[in-house]
Design a protein around this motif. Sequence first.
Motif, short mmCIF file in Angstrom:
data_model
loop_
_atom_site.label_atom_id
_atom_site.label_comp_id
_atom_site.label_asym_id
_atom_site.label_seq_id
_atom_site.Cartn_x
_atom_site.Cartn_y
_atom_site.Cartn_z
N SER A 149 0.84 -1.19 0.00
CA SER A 149 0.00 0.00 0.00
C SER A 149 0.88 1.24 0.00
CB SER A 149 -0.90 0.00 1.24
OG SER A 149 -0.10 0.17 2.42
N ALA A 150 0.26 2.40 -0.20
CA ALA A 150 1.03 3.65 -0.23
C ALA A 150 1.78 3.85 1.08
CB ALA A 150 0.09 4.83 -0.50
N GLY A 151 1.11 3.60 2.20
CA GLY A 151 1.76 3.77 3.49
C GLY A 151 2.91 2.82 3.68
N GLN A 152 2.74 1.58 3.24
CA GLN A 152 3.81 0.59 3.35
C GLN A 152 4.99 0.94 2.45
OE1 GLN A 152 1.43 -2.93 2.47
NE2 GLN A 152 1.80 -3.70 4.54
N ARG A 153 4.69 1.45 1.25
CA ARG A 153 5.78 1.85 0.34
C ARG A 153 6.65 2.92 0.97
NH1 ARG A 153 2.77 3.22 -5.34
NH2 ARG A 153 1.07 1.74 -5.07
N ILE A 154 6.00 3.94 1.53
CA ILE A 154 6.75 5.05 2.12
C ILE A 154 7.52 4.57 3.34
CG2 ILE A 154 6.49 7.24 3.34
CD1 ILE A 154 4.26 7.93 1.37
N ALA A 155 6.91 3.75 4.17
CA ALA A 155 7.61 3.23 5.34
C ALA A 155 8.82 2.40 4.92
CB ALA A 155 6.66 2.38 6.19
N TRP A 156 8.65 1.57 3.89
CA TRP A 156 9.76 0.75 3.37
C TRP A 156 10.89 1.64 2.86
CZ3 TRP A 156 11.40 0.66 -1.81
CH2 TRP A 156 12.36 -0.31 -2.11
N ALA A 157 10.54 2.68 2.10
CA ALA A 157 11.56 3.57 1.55
C ALA A 157 12.30 4.32 2.66
CB ALA A 157 10.91 4.57 0.59
N LEU A 158 11.59 4.81 3.66
CA LEU A 158 12.23 5.53 4.76
C LEU A 158 13.17 4.60 5.54
CD1 LEU A 158 9.33 7.76 6.15
CD2 LEU A 158 11.14 8.36 4.51
N LEU A 159 12.76 3.35 5.71
CA LEU A 159 13.64 2.38 6.37
C LEU A 159 14.92 2.17 5.58
CD1 LEU A 159 11.30 -0.50 7.60
CD2 LEU A 159 12.93 0.76 9.01
N ARG A 160 14.81 2.01 4.26
CA ARG A 160 15.99 1.79 3.42
C ARG A 160 16.92 2.99 3.47
NH1 ARG A 160 16.27 -2.64 -0.14
NH2 ARG A 160 18.36 -1.78 -0.34
N ILE A 161 16.36 4.18 3.37
CA ILE A 161 17.17 5.40 3.39
C ILE A 161 17.86 5.55 4.74
CG2 ILE A 161 17.05 7.91 3.35
CD1 ILE A 161 14.78 7.59 1.25
N HIS A 162 17.09 5.36 5.81
CA HIS A 162 17.65 5.50 7.15
C HIS A 162 18.77 4.48 7.37
CE1 HIS A 162 17.75 5.34 11.60
NE2 HIS A 162 17.29 6.58 11.54
N HIS A 163 18.53 3.25 6.93
CA HIS A 163 19.54 2.20 7.09
C HIS A 163 20.83 2.57 6.37
CE1 HIS A 163 21.27 -1.87 7.20
NE2 HIS A 163 21.51 -1.72 5.91
N ARG A 164 20.71 3.09 5.16
CA ARG A 164 21.90 3.42 4.35
C ARG A 164 22.70 4.55 4.98
NH1 ARG A 164 25.77 3.79 1.78
NH2 ARG A 164 26.13 3.42 -0.44
N LEU A 165 22.01 5.59 5.46
CA LEU A 165 22.71 6.71 6.07
C LEU A 165 23.28 6.33 7.43
CD1 LEU A 165 20.20 9.51 5.05
CD2 LEU A 165 22.51 9.18 4.17
N ARG A 166 22.58 5.48 8.12
CA ARG A 166 23.08 4.96 9.40
C ARG A 166 24.36 4.16 9.19
NH1 ARG A 166 20.64 0.10 12.07
NH2 ARG A 166 21.18 0.13 14.28
N ALA A 167 24.42 3.40 8.12
CA ALA A 167 25.57 2.55 7.84
C ALA A 167 26.84 3.33 7.57
CB ALA A 167 25.27 1.63 6.65
N VAL A 168 26.70 4.56 7.05
CA VAL A 168 27.89 5.37 6.76
C VAL A 168 28.16 6.39 7.86
CG1 VAL A 168 27.78 5.02 4.28
CG2 VAL A 168 26.55 6.95 5.29
N GLY A 169 27.57 6.16 9.04
CA GLY A 169 27.91 6.96 10.20
C GLY A 169 27.23 8.31 10.30
N LEU A 170 26.09 8.47 9.63
CA LEU A 170 25.40 9.77 9.65
C LEU A 170 24.20 9.80 10.58
CD1 LEU A 170 25.57 10.71 5.86
CD2 LEU A 170 27.04 11.50 7.72
N GLU A 171 24.06 8.80 11.44
CA GLU A 171 22.95 8.76 12.39
C GLU A 171 23.39 9.29 13.75
OE1 GLU A 171 19.95 5.43 14.31
OE2 GLU A 171 22.10 5.08 14.23
N THR A 172 22.53 10.10 14.35
CA THR A 172 22.73 10.57 15.72
C THR A 172 21.41 10.42 16.47
OG1 THR A 172 24.40 12.19 15.02
CG2 THR A 172 23.42 12.49 17.20
N ALA A 173 21.38 9.54 17.45
CA ALA A 173 20.18 9.31 18.27
C ALA A 173 18.96 9.01 17.41
CB ALA A 173 19.92 10.52 19.17
N GLY A 174 19.14 8.17 16.41
CA GLY A 174 18.02 7.76 15.56
C GLY A 174 17.67 8.73 14.46
N VAL A 175 18.44 9.82 14.32
CA VAL A 175 18.14 10.86 13.33
C VAL A 175 19.25 10.90 12.28
CG1 VAL A 175 17.69 13.31 12.95
CG2 VAL A 175 16.93 12.21 15.07
N VAL A 176 18.86 10.96 11.00
CA VAL A 176 19.82 11.10 9.90
C VAL A 176 19.45 12.32 9.07
CG1 VAL A 176 20.27 8.62 9.78
CG2 VAL A 176 18.45 9.61 8.37
#
Length: 241
Positions: A149-176
């Motif tokens: 669904s639209a909501g699931q698509r956006i949630a999936w995309a935000l997870l992927r983006i957050h994961h990628r930025l987190r992996a390269v050290g750009l996360e601080t307290a859950g925020v990228v």
Amino acid sequence: MIPCDKCPLRRCQYFLPFTEDELAFMLRFKAGELTVEAGTTVLMEGSNSPQVFTVLSGMGTRYKTLEDGNRQVINFLFPGDFIGLQAGVMGEMKHSVEASAPMVLCVFNRSDLWNMFKAHPARAYDLTWIAAVEEHFLGESLTALGQRSAGQRIAWALLRIHHRLRAVGLETAGVVPLAFRQQDLADALGLSLVHTNKTLMQLRKSGLARWSDGSLAIADRTKLAEYAGSAPEPLEQRPLM
């Protein structure tokens, strides 16, 4: 110019370490650096670039322009991503690349790719691995577009983006940091801007995700993954070019 032996991305556990021979090759392979401002077209669809790049810092979008002038965002670019391989193999780019934020790119001469395949098969295999991962990601994207669904698509995309930025050290307290526009996300997921905005508001109200002021906050990745109908991704190491 930052030499490859002092590259800040090499400190990220997300990327596989270089052997001494690979590092020596990369020091010779890197031809320079390119700094571009947000909104700059780095590679144009149909162009035949003599150079290929690795994103050292910043974010960008890969997209195709449609006949009616609209665009389809293919995916997003983050530090460590390799761009321009299409022109290197197929003779011209089949999509465009635009900087969504100021970017620094490591520059490599396209003509040196052939020497890599002949003299450094391990590095050439890494390049093939990167291309295979991009193919896998496009398959996941099609699945998200067709089955979620639209909501699931956006949630999936935000997870992927957050994961990628987190992996390269750009996360601080859950925020990228997040340099993209809501329109970019809508174009990537086949949604209208209005629907995307409403869904993001719902995710914010539910406490699952908050995208505002150029940053993305996810307090509980597991809950957001459950909402998206997926699972949190493990940190799988990948090659760095």
